[in-house]
Design a protein around this motif. Structure first.
Motif, short mmCIF file in Angstrom:
data_model
loop_
_atom_site.label_atom_id
_atom_site.label_comp_id
_atom_site.label_asym_id
_atom_site.label_seq_id
_atom_site.Cartn_x
_atom_site.Cartn_y
_atom_site.Cartn_z
N LEU A 29 76.21 79.90 79.05
CA LEU A 29 76.31 80.69 77.83
C LEU A 29 76.33 79.82 76.58
CD1 LEU A 29 78.81 83.52 78.75
CD2 LEU A 29 76.34 83.64 78.47
N HIS A 30 76.97 78.68 76.68
CA HIS A 30 77.06 77.79 75.52
C HIS A 30 77.34 76.36 75.99
CE1 HIS A 30 81.39 78.07 76.25
NE2 HIS A 30 81.25 79.38 76.24
N MET A 31 76.93 75.41 75.15
CA MET A 31 77.12 73.99 75.48
C MET A 31 77.29 73.18 74.20
SD MET A 31 74.17 73.31 78.38
CE MET A 31 74.82 71.77 79.00
N TYR A 32 78.02 72.09 74.34
CA TYR A 32 78.08 71.08 73.29
C TYR A 32 76.91 70.12 73.50
CZ TYR A 32 82.84 72.67 72.39
OH TYR A 32 83.95 73.43 72.07
N ALA A 33 76.49 69.47 72.45
CA ALA A 33 75.35 68.54 72.53
C ALA A 33 75.59 67.45 73.58
CB ALA A 33 75.08 67.92 71.17
N ASN A 34 76.81 66.91 73.62
CA ASN A 34 77.08 65.82 74.56
C ASN A 34 76.99 66.27 76.02
OD1 ASN A 34 79.49 67.31 74.33
ND2 ASN A 34 80.74 65.53 74.81
N GLU A 35 77.11 67.59 76.27
CA GLU A 35 76.96 68.10 77.63
C GLU A 35 75.48 68.16 78.04
OE1 GLU A 35 80.42 71.30 78.38
OE2 GLU A 35 79.07 71.82 76.72
N MET A 36 74.59 68.23 77.06
CA MET A 36 73.15 68.32 77.34
C MET A 36 72.52 66.96 77.57
SD MET A 36 71.96 70.97 74.42
CE MET A 36 73.08 72.23 73.86
N LEU A 37 73.08 65.95 76.95
CA LEU A 37 72.45 64.62 76.93
C LEU A 37 72.08 64.07 78.29
CD1 LEU A 37 73.37 63.28 73.73
CD2 LEU A 37 72.25 61.66 75.19
N PRO A 38 72.92 64.20 79.33
CA PRO A 38 72.54 63.63 80.63
C PRO A 38 71.24 64.21 81.21
CG PRO A 38 74.87 64.17 80.61
CD PRO A 38 74.29 64.73 79.35
N ASP A 39 70.89 65.43 80.82
CA ASP A 39 69.69 66.07 81.35
C ASP A 39 68.44 65.81 80.51
OD1 ASP A 39 70.76 67.61 83.63
OD2 ASP A 39 71.99 68.54 82.07
N LEU A 40 68.59 65.08 79.42
CA LEU A 40 67.49 64.86 78.49
C LEU A 40 67.07 63.40 78.46
CD1 LEU A 40 68.93 67.04 75.61
CD2 LEU A 40 67.14 67.70 77.21
N SER A 41 65.84 63.18 78.04
CA SER A 41 65.34 61.81 77.92
C SER A 41 65.24 61.43 76.44
CB SER A 41 63.98 61.69 78.61
OG SER A 41 63.06 62.57 77.99
N CYS A 42 66.37 61.52 75.75
CA CYS A 42 66.40 61.15 74.34
C CYS A 42 67.80 60.67 73.96
CB CYS A 42 65.96 62.31 73.45
SG CYS A 42 67.03 63.75 73.50
N LYS A 43 67.89 60.08 72.79
CA LYS A 43 69.17 59.60 72.28
C LYS A 43 69.88 60.72 71.54
CE LYS A 43 67.57 54.89 71.77
NZ LYS A 43 67.40 53.74 70.90
N GLN A 44 71.15 60.53 71.25
CA GLN A 44 71.96 61.52 70.55
C GLN A 44 71.33 61.92 69.22
OE1 GLN A 44 74.92 63.23 71.30
NE2 GLN A 44 74.52 64.28 69.37
N SER A 45 70.83 60.95 68.46
CA SER A 45 70.24 61.27 67.15
C SER A 45 69.01 62.16 67.29
CB SER A 45 69.90 59.99 66.39
OG SER A 45 68.98 59.21 67.12
N THR A 46 68.19 61.91 68.31
CA THR A 46 67.01 62.72 68.55
C THR A 46 67.41 64.11 69.02
OG1 THR A 46 65.78 60.73 69.14
CG2 THR A 46 64.79 62.83 69.76
N LEU A 47 68.43 64.18 69.86
CA LEU A 47 68.93 65.47 70.32
C LEU A 47 69.42 66.30 69.13
CD1 LEU A 47 69.83 67.58 72.36
CD2 LEU A 47 71.91 66.22 72.74
N SER A 48 70.12 65.68 68.21
CA SER A 48 70.60 66.38 67.02
C SER A 48 69.42 66.98 66.24
CB SER A 48 71.40 65.45 66.12
OG SER A 48 72.59 65.07 66.76
#
Length: 120
Positions: A29-48
């Motif tokens: 239903l909802h997530m914080y950005a830091n919870e998504m990061l492990p599943d993505l191939s990008c850095k925190q700044s790019t995720l933002s």
């Protein structure tokens, strides 16, 4: 949804990380950005940046909780995009009626809405 709006949304979600974000949020239903990061191939700044673009498009909602932001899928906008795809599919299959597959339900607050299967 008009063709121009759908086209802009398709351009926006053409990025694999953005599609992954939508898929993750369709399952939770909802997530914080830091919870998504492990599943993505990008850095925190790019995720933002990705999250900001998705929020600005109306596909995601964001709510600030303290110093963090929690993200959720905007079910209404998501379903509009899906309905657009179904109309295009219908045009391609004039002789064949669409067979809609039952989709998993995601409870959002007190109501439930169907989510399309293309991101699951």
């Amino acid at each position: 949804m008009k063709i121009e709006e759908a086209s802009e949304l398709f351009k926006l979600i053409a990025d694999p990380n953005r599609l992954t974000i939508l898929r993750l949020l369709s399952k939770k239903l909802h997530m914080y950005a830091n919870e998504m990061l492990p599943d993505l191939s990008c850095k925190q700044s790019t995720l933002s940046h990705h999250l900001s673009e998705l929020v600005n498009s109306g596909l995601l909602n964001s709510n600030k909780k303290g110093n963090k932001v929690i993200y959720s899928l905007n079910i209404g906008k998501y379903n509009q995009l899906t309905e657009f795809l179904m109309k295009v599919d219908r045009l391609n299959k004039k002789d064949n009626p669409i067979r809609v597959v039952d989709t998993p339900l995601v409870q959002k607050r007190e109501k439930q809405e169907k989510l399309p299967t293309f991101l699951l």
